[in-house]
Write an enzyme that holds these catalytic residues in place. Structure first.
Site, PDB file in Angstrom:
ATOM      1  N   ASP A  39      -3.302   2.463  -5.599  1.00  0.00           N
ATOM      2  CA  ASP A  39      -2.105   2.412  -4.734  1.00  0.00           C
ATOM      3  C   ASP A  39      -2.021   1.171  -3.853  1.00  0.00           C
ATOM      4  O   ASP A  39      -1.350   1.183  -2.843  1.00  0.00           O
ATOM      5  CB  ASP A  39      -2.007   3.696  -3.896  1.00  0.00           C
ATOM      6  CG  ASP A  39      -2.802   3.634  -2.611  1.00  0.00           C
ATOM      7  OD1 ASP A  39      -3.878   2.997  -2.617  1.00  0.00           O
ATOM      8  OD2 ASP A  39      -2.341   4.196  -1.621  1.00  0.00           O
ATOM      9  N   GLU A  40      -2.706   0.108  -4.255  1.00  0.00           N
ATOM     10  CA  GLU A  40      -2.665  -1.127  -3.454  1.00  0.00           C
ATOM     11  C   GLU A  40      -2.639  -2.347  -4.354  1.00  0.00           C
ATOM     12  O   GLU A  40      -3.403  -2.411  -5.322  1.00  0.00           O
ATOM     13  CB  GLU A  40      -3.957  -1.234  -2.628  1.00  0.00           C
ATOM     14  CG  GLU A  40      -3.823  -0.796  -1.199  1.00  0.00           C
ATOM     15  CD  GLU A  40      -5.152  -0.935  -0.474  1.00  0.00           C
ATOM     16  OE1 GLU A  40      -5.549  -2.070  -0.198  1.00  0.00           O
ATOM     17  OE2 GLU A  40      -5.773   0.104  -0.202  1.00  0.00           O
ATOM     18  N   ASP A  87       0.875  -1.186   0.000  1.00  0.00           N
ATOM     19  CA  ASP A  87       0.000   0.000   0.000  1.00  0.00           C
ATOM     20  C   ASP A  87       0.906   1.228   0.000  1.00  0.00           C
ATOM     21  O   ASP A  87       1.659   1.445   0.956  1.00  0.00           O
ATOM     22  CB  ASP A  87      -0.889  -0.059   1.254  1.00  0.00           C
ATOM     23  CG  ASP A  87      -1.831   1.137   1.372  1.00  0.00           C
ATOM     24  OD1 ASP A  87      -1.566   2.188   0.756  1.00  0.00           O
ATOM     25  OD2 ASP A  87      -2.827   1.017   2.109  1.00  0.00           O
TER      26      ASP A  87
HETATM   27  P1  TTP Z   1      -5.193   5.541   0.979  1.00  0.00           P
HETATM   28  O1  TTP Z   1      -4.271   4.383   0.726  1.00  0.00           O
HETATM   29  O2  TTP Z   1      -6.374   5.323   1.846  1.00  0.00           O
HETATM   30  O3  TTP Z   1      -4.405   6.746   1.616  1.00  0.00           O
HETATM   31  P2  TTP Z   1      -2.983   7.336   1.327  1.00  0.00           P
HETATM   32  O4  TTP Z   1      -2.219   6.527   0.331  1.00  0.00           O
HETATM   33  O5  TTP Z   1      -3.138   8.771   0.973  1.00  0.00           O
HETATM   34  O6  TTP Z   1      -2.314   7.276   2.750  1.00  0.00           O
HETATM   35  P3  TTP Z   1      -1.735   6.045   3.590  1.00  0.00           P
HETATM   36  O7  TTP Z   1      -0.280   6.378   3.816  1.00  0.00           O
HETATM   37  O8  TTP Z   1      -2.538   6.080   4.854  1.00  0.00           O
HETATM   38  O9  TTP Z   1      -1.936   4.797   2.793  1.00  0.00           O
HETATM   39  O10 TTP Z   1      -5.722   6.113  -0.405  1.00  0.00           O
HETATM   40  C1  TTP Z   1      -4.954   6.103  -1.601  1.00  0.00           C
HETATM   41  C2  TTP Z   1      -5.241   7.341  -2.421  1.00  0.00           C
HETATM   42  O11 TTP Z   1      -6.623   7.436  -2.714  1.00  0.00           O
HETATM   43  C3  TTP Z   1      -4.894   8.633  -1.688  1.00  0.00           C
HETATM   44  O12 TTP Z   1      -3.543   9.022  -1.869  1.00  0.00           O
HETATM   45  C4  TTP Z   1      -5.892   9.609  -2.243  1.00  0.00           C
HETATM   46  C5  TTP Z   1      -7.082   8.795  -2.631  1.00  0.00           C
HETATM   47  N1  TTP Z   1      -8.159   8.941  -1.643  1.00  0.00           N
HETATM   48  C6  TTP Z   1      -9.233   9.788  -1.937  1.00  0.00           C
HETATM   49  O13 TTP Z   1      -9.266  10.404  -3.008  1.00  0.00           O
HETATM   50  N2  TTP Z   1     -10.242   9.915  -1.028  1.00  0.00           N
HETATM   51  C7  TTP Z   1     -10.229   9.266   0.174  1.00  0.00           C
HETATM   52  O14 TTP Z   1     -11.159   9.421   0.994  1.00  0.00           O
HETATM   53  C8  TTP Z   1      -9.119   8.406   0.486  1.00  0.00           C
HETATM   54  C9  TTP Z   1      -9.065   7.689   1.808  1.00  0.00           C
HETATM   55  C10 TTP Z   1      -8.127   8.278  -0.457  1.00  0.00           C
HETATM   56 CA    CA Z   2      -1.979   4.275   0.552  1.00  0.00          CA
END
Ligand code: TTP
Ligand code: CA
Length: 366
Positions: free
Chosen positions: A110-111, A10
């Site tokens: 992103d996963e 992730d």
């Molecule tokens: P996430 O993996 O939930 O968050 P992240 O990568 O920003 O942070 P983390 O380090 O906690 O993993 O989400 C991936 C991407 O999806 C994030 O960069 C932006 C987008 N996103 C949104 O557009 N709206 C949202 O509510 C969330 C949670 C994420």
């Molecule tokens: Ca992430």
């Protein structure tokens, strides 16, 4: 069955990290990526933020004007989302992952899950070194950091991954899985939202361990067959879902706005049934079967989410889409309190001749 070794990778604060990558001078400052709704110059919500901004309470979903307020005087940098650029970075990393795994399953931009059982000869010790190697390789080739969770199935890998971020690496061996999950709050399981958490608390279930011990038949009576069995199995660290390559599919999707914002399953289903009709027509015209059914949700605060189900057998009928869309919404609504503004239905069809699956962004534009 041989013990599997599954990783979930992730990417850390992904959209904001991408912005840091192409704007190196902003590193060290609070970085916010926003979805601007266009109503006024300022209106919109935080899509994501870097960990510096998060220290000040700036998180996904927060209105942008509040984010500005919280970061006043801290020299923050704001960006508009640029999905095309984030998709490009994501594709580069996914291509590297492919060289390290027997199968990868990209779940979002992103996963991704990686099945590395063969590569590490079923050894969790080797998996540790292997994960560090993948992280170092991506960091040097692309410049992005990410977090890895390792376990014997997708559910354990996911919860392991969530337990230590950013730049984390958490390994949960099969013999540790039950005790790793047991003390965690039930809402750490996918599909357990505020309402379900409250309901479970009334039943005396606070932790995953409590849920694991709860009578499965009672869970089925209370939550229905699908959710009841799902809760029982996941709490007991049981999950046989394969890591499934999604690469050869083409997706067909349709998205629409609800007449009124809603959190009501039946109301939402009226709209998704209409969208399903349109998607299904296109599927029939192409003559392909489909293997995944997905929903896409835009909440009132403009955050968006998608959820998918992979079918055991490819299907060709409309009822399968409808039923699974409803199921996905049922789970989603249990997880999220927010009213929904826009909804989407997507199926990924089977076709070896077609180009690879369209990126997530194409989902937004139909
Ligand atoms: P996430 O993996 O939930 O968050 P992240 O990568 O920003 O942070 P983390 O380090 O906690 O993993 O989400 C991936 C991407 O999806 C994030 O960069 C932006 C987008 N996103 C949104 O557009 N709206 C949202 O509510 C969330 C949670 C994420
Ligand atoms: Ca992430």
């Amino acid at each position: 069955m041989q013990t599997r070794i599954i990783m979930l990778a992730d990417f850390d604060y992904f959209f904001a990290q991408c912005e840091e990558l192409r704007n190196p001078t902003i590193k060290g400052k609070p970085v916010v990526v926003g979805v601007y709704s266009g109503r006024t110059e300022e209106s919109g919500a935080v899509s994501t933020s870097n960990y510096i901004a998060r220290k000040y309470g700036v998180k996904s979903g927060l209105p942008l004007f509040l984010a500005k307020k919280k970061l006043e005087g801290l020299d923050p940098v704001f960006f508009h989302v640029d999905h095309e650029y984030y998709d490009q970075i994501s594709d580069l990393i996914m291509a590297i992952f492919r060289t390290y795994a027997t199968a990868i399953e990209q779940v979002s931009v992103d996963e991704a899950y990686l099945d590395v059982t063969e590569q590490v000869q079923g050894s969790f010790e080797k998996a540790h070194e292997y994960a560090l190697k993948i992280k170092a390789d991506v960091k040097s080739q692309v410049g992005i950091s990410f977090t890895i969770g390792v376990g014997s199935n997708k559910i354990i890998a996911k919860i392991a991954c969530d337990s230590q971020k950013p730049d984390g690496l958490t390994i949960v061996k099969p013999e540790e899985a039950q005790s790793f999950l047991a003390p965690l709050a039930v809402d750490r399981l996918l599909g357990v939202g505020k309402k379900t958490t409250a309901r479970m608390e009334e039943m005396g279930i606070k932790t995953i361990g409590d849920l694991a011990k709860y009578d499965c038949q009672c869970l089925i009576e209370i939550f229905g067959k699908v959710l009841g069995i799902y809760f029982h199995n996941t709490a007991n660290a049981i999950d046989n879902e394969p890591v499934q390559e999604q690469g050869e599919a083409e997706s067909i999707s349709k998205i629409g706005t609800l007449k009124a914002d809603s959190h009501d399953l039946d109301y939402i289903a009226q709209k998704t049934d209409e969208l399903t009709d349109i998607v299904f027509k296109e599927v029939t015209e192409k003559g392909y079967g489909f293997k995944t059914v997905s929903i896409y949700v835009v909440n009132v605060n403009l955050t968006s989410k998608s959820r998918s189900i992979t079918l055991e057998q490819p299907a060709k009928d409309k009822e399968t889409i409808r039923r699974n869309v409803r199921l996905l919404f049922e789970k989603y609504l249990a997880e999220s309190e927010l009213e929904i503004r826009r909804v989407g239905v997507k199926v990924a069809t089977f076709s070896k001749e077609e180009p690879k699956q369209k990126s997530l962004t194409s989902f937004f534009s139909s």
